[in-house]
Design a protein around this motif. Structure first.
Motif, mmCIF file in Angstrom:
data_model
loop_
_atom_site.group_PDB
_atom_site.id
_atom_site.type_symbol
_atom_site.label_atom_id
_atom_site.label_comp_id
_atom_site.label_asym_id
_atom_site.label_seq_id
_atom_site.Cartn_x
_atom_site.Cartn_y
_atom_site.Cartn_z
ATOM 1 N N THR A 390 0.852 -1.191 0.000
ATOM 2 C CA THR A 390 0.000 0.000 0.000
ATOM 3 C C THR A 390 0.887 1.240 0.000
ATOM 4 O O THR A 390 1.809 1.353 0.805
ATOM 5 N N LYS A 391 0.615 2.180 -0.897
ATOM 6 C CA LYS A 391 1.462 3.360 -1.037
ATOM 7 C C LYS A 391 0.619 4.634 -0.991
ATOM 8 O O LYS A 391 -0.382 4.748 -1.687
ATOM 9 N N LEU A 392 1.063 5.567 -0.154
ATOM 10 C CA LEU A 392 0.427 6.878 -0.042
ATOM 11 C C LEU A 392 1.510 7.948 0.059
ATOM 12 O O LEU A 392 2.588 7.699 0.630
ATOM 13 N N PRO A 393 1.261 9.147 -0.451
ATOM 14 C CA PRO A 393 2.288 10.201 -0.400
ATOM 15 C C PRO A 393 2.744 10.538 1.013
ATOM 16 O O PRO A 393 3.911 10.858 1.233
ATOM 17 N N SER A 394 1.839 10.447 1.981
ATOM 18 C CA SER A 394 2.182 10.847 3.345
ATOM 19 C C SER A 394 3.118 9.863 4.043
ATOM 20 O O SER A 394 3.726 10.214 5.063
ATOM 21 N N TYR A 395 3.251 8.663 3.518
ATOM 22 C CA TYR A 395 4.061 7.654 4.199
ATOM 23 C C TYR A 395 5.532 8.062 4.311
ATOM 24 O O TYR A 395 6.209 7.678 5.261
ATOM 25 N N VAL A 396 6.046 8.807 3.326
ATOM 26 C CA VAL A 396 7.466 9.180 3.355
ATOM 27 C C VAL A 396 7.689 10.548 3.999
ATOM 28 O O VAL A 396 8.796 11.082 3.959
ATOM 29 N N LEU A 397 6.661 11.110 4.614
ATOM 30 C CA LEU A 397 6.832 12.382 5.315
ATOM 31 C C LEU A 397 7.940 12.318 6.374
ATOM 32 O O LEU A 397 8.712 13.284 6.507
ATOM 33 N N PRO A 398 8.104 11.219 7.139
ATOM 34 C CA PRO A 398 9.156 11.199 8.165
ATOM 35 C C PRO A 398 10.580 11.276 7.633
ATOM 36 O O PRO A 398 11.504 11.492 8.419
ATOM 37 N N LEU A 399 10.791 11.084 6.318
ATOM 38 C CA LEU A 399 12.160 11.200 5.810
ATOM 39 C C LEU A 399 12.504 12.621 5.363
ATOM 40 O O LEU A 399 13.671 12.936 5.080
ATOM 41 N N MET A 400 11.504 13.510 5.298
ATOM 42 C CA MET A 400 11.759 14.876 4.844
ATOM 43 C C MET A 400 12.717 15.638 5.765
ATOM 44 O O MET A 400 13.570 16.390 5.278
ATOM 45 N N PRO A 401 12.637 15.495 7.104
ATOM 46 C CA PRO A 401 13.639 16.159 7.939
ATOM 47 C C PRO A 401 15.062 15.694 7.637
ATOM 48 O O PRO A 401 16.004 16.506 7.647
ATOM 49 N N ALA A 402 15.234 14.398 7.376
ATOM 50 C CA ALA A 402 16.563 13.886 7.025
ATOM 51 C C ALA A 402 17.035 14.487 5.708
ATOM 52 O O ALA A 402 18.221 14.830 5.559
ATOM 53 N N ALA A 403 16.125 14.627 4.749
ATOM 54 C CA ALA A 403 16.485 15.245 3.471
ATOM 55 C C ALA A 403 16.948 16.683 3.678
ATOM 56 O O ALA A 403 17.939 17.129 3.072
ATOM 57 N N ALA A 404 16.257 17.419 4.541
ATOM 58 C CA ALA A 404 16.643 18.807 4.817
ATOM 59 C C ALA A 404 18.024 18.868 5.468
ATOM 60 O O ALA A 404 18.840 19.744 5.131
ATOM 61 N N ILE A 405 18.301 17.953 6.381
ATOM 62 C CA ILE A 405 19.612 17.924 7.042
ATOM 63 C C ILE A 405 20.709 17.628 6.029
ATOM 64 O O ILE A 405 21.770 18.282 6.010
ATOM 65 N N LEU A 406 20.484 16.664 5.156
ATOM 66 C CA LEU A 406 21.492 16.298 4.153
ATOM 67 C C LEU A 406 21.823 17.466 3.237
ATOM 68 O O LEU A 406 22.992 17.751 2.958
ATOM 69 N N VAL A 407 20.794 18.173 2.762
ATOM 70 C CA VAL A 407 21.027 19.304 1.852
ATOM 71 C C VAL A 407 21.696 20.458 2.598
ATOM 72 O O VAL A 407 22.589 21.121 2.061
ATOM 73 N N ALA A 408 21.305 20.707 3.835
ATOM 74 C CA ALA A 408 21.934 21.777 4.619
ATOM 75 C C ALA A 408 23.413 21.482 4.850
ATOM 76 O O ALA A 408 24.258 22.383 4.749
ATOM 77 N N LEU A 409 23.746 20.229 5.146
ATOM 78 C CA LEU A 409 25.147 19.871 5.347
ATOM 79 C C LEU A 409 25.947 20.008 4.061
ATOM 80 O O LEU A 409 27.142 20.332 4.101
ATOM 81 N N LEU A 410 25.324 19.752 2.929
ATOM 82 C CA LEU A 410 25.990 19.981 1.644
ATOM 83 C C LEU A 410 26.399 21.442 1.520
ATOM 84 O O LEU A 410 27.519 21.762 1.101
ATOM 85 N N TRP A 411 25.511 22.341 1.895
ATOM 86 C CA TRP A 411 25.804 23.776 1.769
ATOM 87 C C TRP A 411 26.801 24.245 2.826
ATOM 88 O O TRP A 411 27.457 25.265 2.646
ATOM 89 N N SER A 412 26.939 23.491 3.906
ATOM 90 C CA SER A 412 27.913 23.894 4.922
ATOM 91 C C SER A 412 29.341 23.794 4.407
ATOM 92 O O SER A 412 30.257 24.409 4.971
ATOM 93 N N ASP A 413 29.551 23.027 3.342
ATOM 94 C CA ASP A 413 30.894 22.904 2.771
ATOM 95 C C ASP A 413 31.326 24.157 2.012
ATOM 96 O O ASP A 413 32.500 24.277 1.647
ATOM 97 N N LEU A 414 30.407 25.053 1.727
ATOM 98 C CA LEU A 414 30.725 26.227 0.915
ATOM 99 C C LEU A 414 31.176 27.411 1.752
ATOM 100 O O LEU A 414 31.056 28.556 1.341
#
Length: 657
Positions: A390-414
């Motif tokens: 069973t698949k719903l768009p809301s199921y992957v909501l808990p990974l969005m904070p991790a995605a934000a952390i990963l992208v923010a850490l990418l920018w910390s290298d600059l």
């Protein structure tokens, strides 16, 4: 170049002043979080009516708890509602008690959960960057604060988070509990090592009061033979219990999977098991979460067990439930659009980690493994729900904070690697090697980030083109007869297309002149503009055309309904009518079924001798009732509300079969 360096010098001095003044640091951080939180979660939160079909189910079940005082078994429309555990209903019922039964109260728990998560993530990232500065014995307040600000904004200002933080369902509360639990676990995990190095932890960063202030809390660790683990591990256990009370077993399965995979990879399983006092933690989780489950099972028996644990958990993972099937690439598309426009930087953020270099990660101090932990967080949730049937768009909501952390850490290298690099740049001594339009000499711009920048331009251009042609892409809505014409007249597609086209041009321009630090800011500003000038007006438009007629008809029902008069909803299910009218609704699917039902009630001679019928105009016409067979009460949008009396005629037969 002089103007650019002058601006940078001013910014650096400003952040240095903030870092050296704890009160100013706290004030600026709170103000930033309040601004981001209000824009993302608070603005117009309760000014839009409940959205069918899911949100009113939660709102009404919570209202029933509030009205009846039964805080154990959720009910909707007279039937038990075993879809979700009780925590979301409790939170909404408490909000009803505080601010009344309204849309604000329905959505407040979701908004608070999202805002609390963003605040904790802001603290965690600033703590992580502070520890980095301590290890390298440098002071980079500009980097520390800007990356923390960016991370908080990325976490709050993305489509997936905004949608569910503004919706009164359990998904954001689950994400708030689960993601906060994971952040607390990492703070406890890294803090244990910090407590053993407390004596050597304050060598660098002289005079930086904010650095010392933010590092101290993690130094608080229990004695070797203490009964309880450190406070962050305790918070981890409490939040896991909250996640279980929000959505059931998934609240402990997913965090447990993430933590176990991470600890196995870095080889810290035995060490951490001793630290976290697992037995005590299990007792805390069971003590907080089990009592309600025991009470609801005691009251409802196997009906609850089969419905919740069987149908809504096991079957959702192993079978397609309610027709929610999707192809294997479904969640790739959801992450791409749900974390847009920053999702294009996720591949570069993951490649940057080089997570496959296990020996390297195992050799680092614990706090340095934050990026790896975010990667396991992201990957475990993504893979878990890709496997689920069973698949719903809301199921992957808990990974969005991790995605934000990963992208923010990418920018910390600059940012420059050392304070000396910054001063050298300001005085022009290293202009050839480093300036604000390129990266630090020690951290060159990776090719993956450059390519991601151009993918960003292509993605925004594609998004702009799609929005310009939105009326040709959208399907029809039976509740809005002239849907496409109204959308076009609103001007929303044009405004949306222009916003992202301008962003694409600006991002391309900054890439060409190598001003990398501005790229993520353009994406954030573009999304804020999109939220203010497109998403919010679009929600008001949909509410006005789709939901307002039902609210108005609910008000008419409240006035017109006679005692014990039944309300029939024909051909569609709109739970919002139950919430706004406060009465039981009998859902019937087909005109002939409704006619037979009315005929049966008439034969029983029940009082009052009539029923209220709410139907879409098309379904109502299919009933083929004569004008004398009903009384029209109101017509709103695509819906008719009529009263059908039970007529008894001696000499004339009315065929309603």
């Amino acid at each position: 170049m002089r103007m650019k360096l002058s601006v940078k010098r001013t910014v650096d001095r400003w952040f240095n002043k903030i870092a050296k003044n704890p009160a100013l640091s706290l004030t600026v951080s709170i103000l930033w979080l309040m601004v981001v939180g209000w824009i993302a979660f608070g603005w117009n939160l309760g000014n839009i009516g409940l959205i069918d079909e899911t949100e009113p189910l939660f709102a009404e079940a919570s209202r029933q708890m509030f009205v009846t005082g039964d805080w154990i078994t959720p009910f909707f429309n007279g039937d038990t509602r075993f879809d979700k555990p009780a925590l979301i209903y409790w939170c909404q019922a408490i909000a009803y008690h505080l601010i009344g039964v309204n849309e604000w109260a329905v959505r407040l728990p979701s908004a608070i959960a999202a805002f609390g998560l963003v605040c904790l993530a802001f603290y965690t990232i600033q703590w992580y960057l502070t520890k980095q500065d301590e290890l390298e014995q440098v002071s980079r307040p500009t980097r520390r604060y800007l990356i923390s600000f960016i991370a908080a904004a990325l976490m709050a200002l993305n489509p997936e988070t905004i949608i569910w933080a503004r919706t009164g369902v359990s998904d954001m509360l689950l994400t708030g509990c689960m993601a906060s639990a994971l952040l607390c676990f990492f703070l406890g995990y890294a803090g244990e090592e910090g407590s053993r190095r407390q004596g050597a932890g304050e060598q660098g960063d002289e005079g930086d009061e904010a650095t010392r202030r933010i590092a101290i809390p993690n130094a608080q660790s229990p004695m070797p033979h203490a009964l309880f683990p450190n406070k962050w591990y305790l918070a981890f256990y409490v939040l896991i219990a909250g996640a279980i009370l929000t959505k059931g077993p998934v609240g402990i399965v997913l965090p447990g999977l993430i933590v176990a995979a991470f600890l196995l990879y870095v080889g810290k399983v035995r060490e951490v098991l001793r630290e976290i006092r697992l037995f005590v933690g299990i007792l805390i989780i069971l003590g907080l979460s089990v009592p309600w489950y025991a009470l609801v099972i005691w009251r409802n028996g196997w009906n609850y067990i089969n419905s919740f644990f069987g149908y809504h958990n096991l079957e959702r993972f192993t079978e397609v439930v309610n027709g929610h099937s999707a192809p294997w690439y479904f969640y790739f598309a959801i992450v791409l659009l749900g974390f847009a426009p920053y999702s294009v930087y996720l591949p570069a953020s993951i490649i940057r980690l080089k997570f496959w270099q296990r020996s390297h990660w195992r050799s680092l101090e614990r706090f340095q493994q934050f990026g790896l932990f975010a990667w396991f967080w992201f990957a475990c949730i993504f893979v878990f729900f890709c496997i689920a049937v069973t698949k719903l768009p809301s199921y992957v909501l808990p990974l969005m904070p991790a995605a934000a952390i990963l992208v923010a850490l990418l920018w910390s290298d600059l940012f420059p690697n050392t304070e000396h690099d910054e001063e050298a740049q300001i005085h022009g001594e290293k202009e050839k090697v480093f300036d604000n339009s390129s990266s630090s000499p020690r951290v060159p711009i990776p090719a993956s980030l450059i390519w991601s920048g151009w993918v960003n331009v292509v993605f925004l251009s594609f998004l702009s083109t799609a929005l310009f042609n939105l009326t040709h892409i959208l399907g029809t809505d039976p509740a809005i007869s002239n849907f496409h014409e109204l959308i076009q007249q609103s001007g929303i597609p044009v405004i949306a297309g222009v916003i992202w086209l301008v962003c694409a041009v600006l991002v391309a321009g900054f890439l060409l002149i190598r001003r990398w630090n501005y790229v993520i800011s353009i994406n954030l500003i573009g999304f804020v503009a999109f939220l203010i000038f497109v998403l919010t007006p679009a929600l008001f438009f949909i509410d006005r055309e789709r939901q307002l007629p039902l609210r108005e008809l609910s008000a008419v029902i409240l006035e017109a309904k006679q005692p014990n008069e039944e309300l029939i909803m024909l051909g569609f299910k709109k739970p919002s009518v139950v919430f706004y009218s406060h009465i039981h609704v009998n859902y019937l699917g087909f005109p002939q079924e409704a006619l037979q039902h009315i005929k049966n009630k008439a034969a029983k001679g029940l009082k009052p001798a009539s029923v209220l019928l709410l139907a879409e105009q098309k379904k109502f016409l299919q009933m083929d009732l004569q004008p004398d067979d009903y009384k029209s009460l109101s017509t709103k949008g695509a819906y008719n509300l009529v009263r059908v009396p039970f007529k008894k005629k001696k000499n004339e037969k009315i065929d309603i079969s």
